[in-house]
Scaffold this motif. Structure first.
Motif, PDB file in Angstrom:
ATOM      1  N   THR A  49     102.538 -63.540   6.084  1.00  0.00           N
ATOM      2  CA  THR A  49     102.765 -62.646   4.955  1.00  0.00           C
ATOM      3  C   THR A  49     102.544 -63.411   3.665  1.00  0.00           C
ATOM      4  O   THR A  49     102.316 -64.623   3.672  1.00  0.00           O
ATOM      5  CB  THR A  49     104.208 -62.084   4.976  1.00  0.00           C
ATOM      6  N   ASP A  50     102.614 -62.711   2.559  1.00  0.00           N
ATOM      7  CA  ASP A  50     102.536 -63.318   1.225  1.00  0.00           C
ATOM      8  C   ASP A  50     101.239 -64.112   1.019  1.00  0.00           C
ATOM      9  O   ASP A  50     101.238 -65.160   0.390  1.00  0.00           O
ATOM     10  CB  ASP A  50     103.768 -64.198   0.982  1.00  0.00           C
ATOM     11  N   GLY A  51     100.138 -63.631   1.590  1.00  0.00           N
ATOM     12  CA  GLY A  51      98.850 -64.283   1.396  1.00  0.00           C
ATOM     13  C   GLY A  51      98.542 -65.415   2.361  1.00  0.00           C
ATOM     14  O   GLY A  51      97.450 -65.972   2.332  1.00  0.00           O
ATOM     15  N   TRP A  52      99.482 -65.763   3.217  1.00  0.00           N
ATOM     16  CA  TRP A  52      99.264 -66.836   4.194  1.00  0.00           C
ATOM     17  C   TRP A  52      98.616 -66.261   5.449  1.00  0.00           C
ATOM     18  O   TRP A  52      98.918 -65.148   5.860  1.00  0.00           O
ATOM     19  CB  TRP A  52     100.577 -67.499   4.580  1.00  0.00           C
ATOM     20  N   GLU A  53      97.749 -67.041   6.060  1.00  0.00           N
ATOM     21  CA  GLU A  53      97.162 -66.688   7.352  1.00  0.00           C
ATOM     22  C   GLU A  53      97.406 -67.856   8.297  1.00  0.00           C
ATOM     23  O   GLU A  53      96.959 -68.971   8.052  1.00  0.00           O
ATOM     24  CB  GLU A  53      95.663 -66.442   7.223  1.00  0.00           C
ATOM     25  N   THR A  54      98.134 -67.596   9.360  1.00  0.00           N
ATOM     26  CA  THR A  54      98.501 -68.646  10.315  1.00  0.00           C
ATOM     27  C   THR A  54      97.990 -68.265  11.694  1.00  0.00           C
ATOM     28  O   THR A  54      98.201 -67.149  12.149  1.00  0.00           O
ATOM     29  CB  THR A  54     100.027 -68.829  10.355  1.00  0.00           C
ATOM     30  N   LYS A  70      96.200 -70.607   2.823  1.00  0.00           N
ATOM     31  CA  LYS A  70      96.403 -69.704   1.678  1.00  0.00           C
ATOM     32  C   LYS A  70      95.604 -70.282   0.528  1.00  0.00           C
ATOM     33  O   LYS A  70      95.907 -71.379   0.046  1.00  0.00           O
ATOM     34  CB  LYS A  70      97.867 -69.587   1.291  1.00  0.00           C
ATOM     35  N   GLU A  71      94.568 -69.568   0.123  1.00  0.00           N
ATOM     36  CA  GLU A  71      93.686 -69.984  -0.954  1.00  0.00           C
ATOM     37  C   GLU A  71      93.198 -71.417  -0.740  1.00  0.00           C
ATOM     38  O   GLU A  71      92.455 -71.666   0.182  1.00  0.00           O
ATOM     39  CB  GLU A  71      94.383 -69.794  -2.307  1.00  0.00           C
ATOM     40  N   ASP A  72      93.629 -72.362  -1.556  1.00  0.00           N
ATOM     41  CA  ASP A  72      93.164 -73.750  -1.450  1.00  0.00           C
ATOM     42  C   ASP A  72      94.059 -74.623  -0.578  1.00  0.00           C
ATOM     43  O   ASP A  72      93.769 -75.798  -0.375  1.00  0.00           O
ATOM     44  CB  ASP A  72      93.066 -74.394  -2.840  1.00  0.00           C
ATOM     45  N   THR A  73      95.148 -74.079  -0.077  1.00  0.00           N
ATOM     46  CA  THR A  73      96.077 -74.852   0.741  1.00  0.00           C
ATOM     47  C   THR A  73      95.758 -74.644   2.222  1.00  0.00           C
ATOM     48  O   THR A  73      95.712 -73.519   2.700  1.00  0.00           O
ATOM     49  CB  THR A  73      97.527 -74.418   0.472  1.00  0.00           C
ATOM     50  N   VAL A  74      95.537 -75.748   2.923  1.00  0.00           N
ATOM     51  CA  VAL A  74      95.259 -75.695   4.363  1.00  0.00           C
ATOM     52  C   VAL A  74      96.157 -76.705   5.063  1.00  0.00           C
ATOM     53  O   VAL A  74      96.202 -77.871   4.691  1.00  0.00           O
ATOM     54  CB  VAL A  74      93.780 -76.028   4.667  1.00  0.00           C
TER      55      VAL A  74
END
Length: 91
Positions: A49-54, A70-74
């Motif tokens: 949720t909240d833009g995160w994809e796991t 999430k965006e630039d965070t991996v």
């Protein structure tokens, strides 16, 4: 024969447990709350949720690959079973 099957099942449970602990750690780093008493499926639902994809890749039964984006965070991690059935984290 029955013992061997049970040992394999226990080893897979160890892998899933390591993934659950990692996702709880990442949930805390990502600002999520209430994850401490959740099951693995509930935590996966929360961290998607909240833009995160796991994603948890279970295609190889003795390996678990986890990726959270999430965006630039991996965030990435890999766990595997060694010859003694221990669940270890790959560097």
């Amino acid at each position: 024969m029955g013992k061997r099957k049970n040992a394999d099942s226990e080893s897979l449970d160890k892998l899933d447990y390591r993934v659950k602990v990692l996702l709880k750690e990442w949930a805390g780093l990502s600002g999520f709350y209430g994850y401490k008493s959740m099951s693995l499926d509930e935590i996966l639902e929360l961290v998607n949720t909240d833009g995160w994809e796991t994603k948890v890749d279970k295609s190889d039964p003795s390996v678990r690959r986890v990726v959270m984006v999430k965006e630039d965070t991996v965030r990435k991690a890999k766990f595997f079973l060694d010859e003694k059935g221990r669940a270890l984290k790959a560097d």
